[in-house]
Design a protein around this motif. Structure first.
Motif, PDB file in Angstrom:
ATOM      1  N   GLY A 192      11.745  22.458  45.621  1.00  0.00           N
ATOM      2  CA  GLY A 192      11.141  22.586  44.294  1.00  0.00           C
ATOM      3  C   GLY A 192       9.712  22.067  44.269  1.00  0.00           C
ATOM      4  N   VAL A 193       9.493  20.932  44.911  1.00  0.00           N
ATOM      5  CA  VAL A 193       8.152  20.351  44.971  1.00  0.00           C
ATOM      6  C   VAL A 193       7.244  21.216  45.844  1.00  0.00           C
ATOM      7  N   ALA A 194       7.771  21.747  46.936  1.00  0.00           N
ATOM      8  CA  ALA A 194       6.977  22.600  47.827  1.00  0.00           C
ATOM      9  C   ALA A 194       6.483  23.851  47.121  1.00  0.00           C
ATOM     10  N   SER A 195       7.234  24.316  46.117  1.00  0.00           N
ATOM     11  CA  SER A 195       6.802  25.503  45.371  1.00  0.00           C
ATOM     12  C   SER A 195       5.473  25.268  44.652  1.00  0.00           C
ATOM     13  N   LEU A 196       5.093  24.003  44.504  1.00  0.00           N
ATOM     14  CA  LEU A 196       3.819  23.647  43.874  1.00  0.00           C
ATOM     15  C   LEU A 196       2.732  23.361  44.896  1.00  0.00           C
ATOM     16  N   GLY A 197       3.088  23.416  46.174  1.00  0.00           N
ATOM     17  CA  GLY A 197       2.123  23.122  47.224  1.00  0.00           C
ATOM     18  C   GLY A 197       2.052  21.647  47.575  1.00  0.00           C
ATOM     19  N   ALA A 198       3.049  20.881  47.212  1.00  0.00           N
ATOM     20  CA  ALA A 198       3.065  19.447  47.500  1.00  0.00           C
ATOM     21  C   ALA A 198       4.220  19.109  48.428  1.00  0.00           C
ATOM     22  N   ASP A 249       4.146  15.837  35.460  1.00  0.00           N
ATOM     23  CA  ASP A 249       4.736  16.793  34.512  1.00  0.00           C
ATOM     24  C   ASP A 249       5.027  18.140  35.166  1.00  0.00           C
ATOM     25  N   THR A 250       4.096  18.646  35.995  1.00  0.00           N
ATOM     26  CA  THR A 250       4.352  19.954  36.620  1.00  0.00           C
ATOM     27  C   THR A 250       5.467  19.843  37.659  1.00  0.00           C
ATOM     28  N   VAL A 251       5.564  18.694  38.315  1.00  0.00           N
ATOM     29  CA  VAL A 251       6.671  18.496  39.254  1.00  0.00           C
ATOM     30  C   VAL A 251       7.993  18.496  38.493  1.00  0.00           C
ATOM     31  N   GLU A 252       8.066  17.773  37.376  1.00  0.00           N
ATOM     32  CA  GLU A 252       9.298  17.768  36.583  1.00  0.00           C
ATOM     33  C   GLU A 252       9.649  19.160  36.072  1.00  0.00           C
ATOM     34  N   GLU A 253       8.629  19.939  35.681  1.00  0.00           N
ATOM     35  CA  GLU A 253       8.883  21.315  35.241  1.00  0.00           C
ATOM     36  C   GLU A 253       9.475  22.137  36.384  1.00  0.00           C
ATOM     37  N   ALA A 254       8.926  21.993  37.581  1.00  0.00           N
ATOM     38  CA  ALA A 254       9.462  22.726  38.734  1.00  0.00           C
ATOM     39  C   ALA A 254      10.889  22.281  39.033  1.00  0.00           C
ATOM     40  N   LEU A 255      11.163  20.994  38.914  1.00  0.00           N
ATOM     41  CA  LEU A 255      12.503  20.481  39.201  1.00  0.00           C
ATOM     42  C   LEU A 255      13.510  20.867  38.126  1.00  0.00           C
ATOM     43  N   ASP A 256      13.024  21.276  36.965  1.00  0.00           N
ATOM     44  CA  ASP A 256      13.932  21.755  35.915  1.00  0.00           C
ATOM     45  C   ASP A 256      14.587  23.066  36.329  1.00  0.00           C
ATOM     46  N   ASP A 312      14.800  10.643  37.911  1.00  0.00           N
ATOM     47  CA  ASP A 312      14.556   9.362  37.258  1.00  0.00           C
ATOM     48  C   ASP A 312      13.073   9.058  37.100  1.00  0.00           C
ATOM     49  N   ASP A 313      12.293   9.392  38.126  1.00  0.00           N
ATOM     50  CA  ASP A 313      10.867   9.094  38.069  1.00  0.00           C
ATOM     51  C   ASP A 313      10.138  10.018  39.033  1.00  0.00           C
ATOM     52  N   VAL A 314       8.931  10.404  38.647  1.00  0.00           N
ATOM     53  CA  VAL A 314       8.080  11.238  39.506  1.00  0.00           C
ATOM     54  C   VAL A 314       6.670  10.666  39.453  1.00  0.00           C
ATOM     55  N   THR A 315       6.103  10.442  40.630  1.00  0.00           N
ATOM     56  CA  THR A 315       4.700  10.048  40.713  1.00  0.00           C
ATOM     57  C   THR A 315       4.034  10.919  41.767  1.00  0.00           C
TER      58      THR A 315
END
Length: 114
Positions: free
Chosen positions: A68-74, A8-15, A33-36
């Protein structure tokens, strides 16, 4: 990576991640389409409207998703999948409405790279 990074937080960042030529986010366009999330990696399936999308565009999309994902530290692992017909129709509808590509004008047909 923070324990709070979830699909969910990844999808929020990608928004917040926009398409390079359409004034809309990848989430709005139906491209996520999908995030895991597994450990320190977020696997993101990016849906494209057709398999013939140029590699340069796919590379640009992958880079934006990774940032976008890197902004979360991933870290991101991006895979491309082809949209289903309903998502593709909605994508082209939004493309027509929100086109901001090289001509700076709206596209009347889905003739852009996608």
């Amino acid at each position: 990576m923070s324990d709070q990074v979830t699909s969910d937080t990844v999808e929020e960042a990608l928004d917040e991640v926009t398409h390079p030529e359409i004034d809309a986010s990848l989430v709005e366009l139906g491209m996520i389409d999908d995030v895991t999330v597994d450990g320190e990696t977020a696997a993101v399936d990016v849906a494209i409207p057709m398999p013939t999308i140029p590699e340069a565009i796919k590379s640009m999309l992958a880079q934006r998703v990774s940032e976008g994902v890197a902004s979360l530290g991933a870290d991101a692992k991006v895979e491309f999948v082809v949209m289903d017909a309903q998502t593709r129709d909605r994508f082209f509808e939004l493309e027509t409405q929100e086109w901001s590509g090289p001509s700076g004008e709206s596209s009347d047909t889905p003739s852009a790279p996608f």
